[in-house]
Scaffold this motif. Structure first.
Motif, PDB file in Angstrom:
ATOM      1  N   ASP A 109       0.828  -1.202   0.000  1.00 43.56           N
ATOM      2  CA  ASP A 109       0.000   0.000   0.000  1.00 43.56           C
ATOM      3  C   ASP A 109       0.868   1.260   0.000  1.00 43.56           C
ATOM      4  O   ASP A 109       1.423   1.641   1.032  1.00 43.56           O
ATOM      5  CB  ASP A 109      -0.918  -0.017   1.219  1.00 43.56           C
ATOM      6  N   THR A 110       0.940   1.911  -1.154  1.00 45.30           N
ATOM      7  CA  THR A 110       1.744   3.134  -1.279  1.00 45.30           C
ATOM      8  C   THR A 110       1.169   4.274  -0.451  1.00 45.30           C
ATOM      9  O   THR A 110       1.877   5.228  -0.133  1.00 45.30           O
ATOM     10  CB  THR A 110       1.833   3.585  -2.750  1.00 45.30           C
ATOM     11  N   GLY A 111      -0.098   4.188  -0.085  1.00 46.33           N
ATOM     12  CA  GLY A 111      -0.743   5.244   0.698  1.00 46.33           C
ATOM     13  C   GLY A 111      -0.608   5.074   2.193  1.00 46.33           C
ATOM     14  O   GLY A 111      -0.955   5.965   2.959  1.00 46.33           O
ATOM     15  N   ALA A 112      -0.094   3.942   2.621  1.00 46.49           N
ATOM     16  CA  ALA A 112       0.115   3.706   4.057  1.00 46.49           C
ATOM     17  C   ALA A 112       1.499   4.218   4.425  1.00 46.49           C
ATOM     18  O   ALA A 112       2.501   3.772   3.864  1.00 46.49           O
ATOM     19  CB  ALA A 112      -0.007   2.221   4.366  1.00 46.49           C
ATOM     20  N   SER A 113       1.576   5.142   5.351  1.00 42.51           N
ATOM     21  CA  SER A 113       2.871   5.723   5.694  1.00 42.51           C
ATOM     22  C   SER A 113       3.790   4.724   6.375  1.00 42.51           C
ATOM     23  O   SER A 113       5.006   4.771   6.198  1.00 42.51           O
ATOM     24  CB  SER A 113       2.692   6.958   6.574  1.00 42.51           C
ATOM     25  N   SER A 114       3.222   3.793   7.139  1.00 41.31           N
ATOM     26  CA  SER A 114       4.022   2.816   7.877  1.00 41.31           C
ATOM     27  C   SER A 114       3.530   1.399   7.608  1.00 41.31           C
ATOM     28  O   SER A 114       2.343   1.173   7.403  1.00 41.31           O
ATOM     29  CB  SER A 114       3.911   3.072   9.387  1.00 41.31           C
ATOM     30  N   SER A 115       4.454   0.464   7.666  1.00 45.60           N
ATOM     31  CA  SER A 115       4.081  -0.946   7.574  1.00 45.60           C
ATOM     32  C   SER A 115       3.489  -1.364   8.914  1.00 45.60           C
ATOM     33  O   SER A 115       3.906  -0.876   9.969  1.00 45.60           O
ATOM     34  CB  SER A 115       5.298  -1.794   7.239  1.00 45.60           C
ATOM     35  N   CYS A 116       2.502  -2.249   8.868  1.00 50.41           N
ATOM     36  CA  CYS A 116       1.799  -2.586  10.094  1.00 50.41           C
ATOM     37  C   CYS A 116       1.235  -4.005  10.051  1.00 50.41           C
ATOM     38  O   CYS A 116       1.132  -4.612   8.997  1.00 50.41           O
ATOM     39  CB  CYS A 116       0.673  -1.590  10.340  1.00 50.41           C
ATOM     40  N   VAL A 117       0.890  -4.486  11.234  1.00 47.05           N
ATOM     41  CA  VAL A 117       0.158  -5.742  11.390  1.00 47.05           C
ATOM     42  C   VAL A 117      -0.969  -5.512  12.380  1.00 47.05           C
ATOM     43  O   VAL A 117      -0.966  -4.533  13.134  1.00 47.05           O
ATOM     44  CB  VAL A 117       1.048  -6.912  11.884  1.00 47.05           C
ATOM     45  N   GLY A 118      -1.930  -6.436  12.401  1.00 44.04           N
ATOM     46  CA  GLY A 118      -3.030  -6.352  13.343  1.00 44.04           C
ATOM     47  C   GLY A 118      -2.642  -6.879  14.711  1.00 44.04           C
ATOM     48  O   GLY A 118      -1.724  -7.688  14.855  1.00 44.04           O
ATOM     49  N   PHE A 119      -3.365  -6.421  15.742  1.00 46.30           N
ATOM     50  CA  PHE A 119      -3.118  -6.885  17.108  1.00 46.30           C
ATOM     51  C   PHE A 119      -3.146  -8.406  17.201  1.00 46.30           C
ATOM     52  O   PHE A 119      -2.381  -9.007  17.947  1.00 46.30           O
ATOM     53  CB  PHE A 119      -4.164  -6.311  18.076  1.00 46.30           C
ATOM     54  N   GLU A 120      -4.027  -9.029  16.421  1.00 47.37           N
ATOM     55  CA  GLU A 120      -4.178 -10.487  16.495  1.00 47.37           C
ATOM     56  C   GLU A 120      -2.949 -11.230  15.975  1.00 47.37           C
ATOM     57  O   GLU A 120      -2.834 -12.440  16.147  1.00 47.37           O
ATOM     58  CB  GLU A 120      -5.433 -10.939  15.740  1.00 47.37           C
ATOM     59  N   SER A 121      -2.005 -10.529  15.350  1.00 51.65           N
ATOM     60  CA  SER A 121      -0.813 -11.178  14.780  1.00 51.65           C
ATOM     61  C   SER A 121       0.434 -11.020  15.647  1.00 51.65           C
ATOM     62  O   SER A 121       1.518 -11.445  15.251  1.00 51.65           O
ATOM     63  CB  SER A 121      -0.537 -10.620  13.383  1.00 51.65           C
ATOM     64  N   ILE A 122       0.308 -10.420  16.813  1.00 54.80           N
ATOM     65  CA  ILE A 122       1.473 -10.202  17.686  1.00 54.80           C
ATOM     66  C   ILE A 122       2.171 -11.526  18.000  1.00 54.80           C
ATOM     67  O   ILE A 122       3.388 -11.648  17.825  1.00 54.80           O
ATOM     68  CB  ILE A 122       1.071  -9.465  18.983  1.00 54.80           C
ATOM     69  N   GLU A 123       1.427 -12.519  18.470  1.00 54.63           N
ATOM     70  CA  GLU A 123       2.032 -13.812  18.818  1.00 54.63           C
ATOM     71  C   GLU A 123       2.506 -14.555  17.584  1.00 54.63           C
ATOM     72  O   GLU A 123       3.588 -15.145  17.584  1.00 54.63           O
ATOM     73  CB  GLU A 123       1.042 -14.667  19.597  1.00 54.63           C
ATOM     74  N   LEU A 124       1.696 -14.530  16.514  1.00 55.52           N
ATOM     75  CA  LEU A 124       2.048 -15.245  15.284  1.00 55.52           C
ATOM     76  C   LEU A 124       3.433 -14.840  14.782  1.00 55.52           C
ATOM     77  O   LEU A 124       4.250 -15.690  14.453  1.00 55.52           O
ATOM     78  CB  LEU A 124       1.007 -14.969  14.187  1.00 55.52           C
ATOM     79  N   PHE A 125       3.693 -13.535  14.731  1.00 57.17           N
ATOM     80  CA  PHE A 125       4.972 -13.036  14.205  1.00 57.17           C
ATOM     81  C   PHE A 125       6.034 -12.830  15.283  1.00 57.17           C
ATOM     82  O   PHE A 125       7.083 -12.260  15.018  1.00 57.17           O
ATOM     83  CB  PHE A 125       4.751 -11.741  13.416  1.00 57.17           C
ATOM     84  N   GLN A 126       5.746 -13.290  16.510  1.00 59.81           N
ATOM     85  CA  GLN A 126       6.709 -13.225  17.615  1.00 59.81           C
ATOM     86  C   GLN A 126       7.196 -11.791  17.845  1.00 59.81           C
ATOM     87  O   GLN A 126       8.398 -11.523  17.931  1.00 59.81           O
ATOM     88  CB  GLN A 126       7.880 -14.170  17.341  1.00 59.81           C
ATOM     89  N   LEU A 127       6.247 -10.876  17.932  1.00 60.46           N
ATOM     90  CA  LEU A 127       6.571  -9.462  18.086  1.00 60.46           C
ATOM     91  C   LEU A 127       6.659  -9.073  19.552  1.00 60.46           C
ATOM     92  O   LEU A 127       5.903  -9.568  20.386  1.00 60.46           O
ATOM     93  CB  LEU A 127       5.508  -8.593  17.408  1.00 60.46           C
ATOM     94  N   GLU A 128       7.563  -8.178  19.849  1.00 60.51           N
ATOM     95  CA  GLU A 128       7.631  -7.573  21.168  1.00 60.51           C
ATOM     96  C   GLU A 128       6.933  -6.222  21.046  1.00 60.51           C
ATOM     97  O   GLU A 128       7.493  -5.266  20.493  1.00 60.51           O
ATOM     98  CB  GLU A 128       9.084  -7.398  21.605  1.00 60.51           C
TER      99      GLU A 128
END
Length: 151
Positions: free
Chosen positions: A42-61
């Motif tokens: 998405d060229t219109g999205a200023s930042s790359s992002c994920v949904g709250f539900e993906s925190i554990e899936l992608f092992q995010l801190e």
């Protein structure tokens, strides 16, 4: 066109394929911290992002953020941030990748209503600008420069 492809290869660009969805979004496969997911380019999205539900899936801190997200028909949404992640799109890789985390349920609801697949997140302009992204809509691919981007 052959000359452009030769130039991109010489300049260390990596070619990453995407698909165009029924909703005309650019769907790209990505791995965050070694875990694969579906993302909208998405060229219109200023930042790359994920949904709250993906925190554990992608092992995010996830850490609290004062930034609020705006866009896609929603305003003032609370966000979190995750730093120090690894991102891979095809053979292109980026270390120390920063992600915004927020509620993507409204995006996924709209996609599902239009019989498209739900996504895990969005690859935004932060990546495209930093790594000199070139989108080839006709051939369904994006090129990202590979200097300083390897693990």
């Amino acid at each position: 066109m052959k000359n452009l492809l030769d130039i991109l290869k010489k300049e260390s660009y990596k070619k990453i394929k995407f698909k165009v969805t029924k909703t005309q979004h650019l769907l790209i496969k990505a791995s965050i911290n070694g875990v694969k997911g579906d993302f909208i380019l998405d060229t219109g999205a200023s930042s790359s992002c994920v949904g709250f539900e993906s925190i554990e899936l992608f092992q995010l801190e996830a850490k609290n953020s004062l930034t609020q997200a705006f866009g896609a028909g929603a305003t003032g949404m609370l966000t979190q941030i995750s730093i120090g992640n690894q991102l891979q799109l095809g053979t292109w890789k980026l270390q120390d990748f920063e992600l915004v985390i927020f509620d993507l349920s409204h995006v996924n609801e709209a996609l599902i209503q239009h019989k498209s697949k739900a996504i895990h997140g969005i690859i935004g302009a932060d990546i495209l600008m930093k790594d000199k992204g070139i989108i080839d809509y006709y051939n369904h691919c994006v090129y990202l420069q590979h200097y300083k981007s390897s693990f």
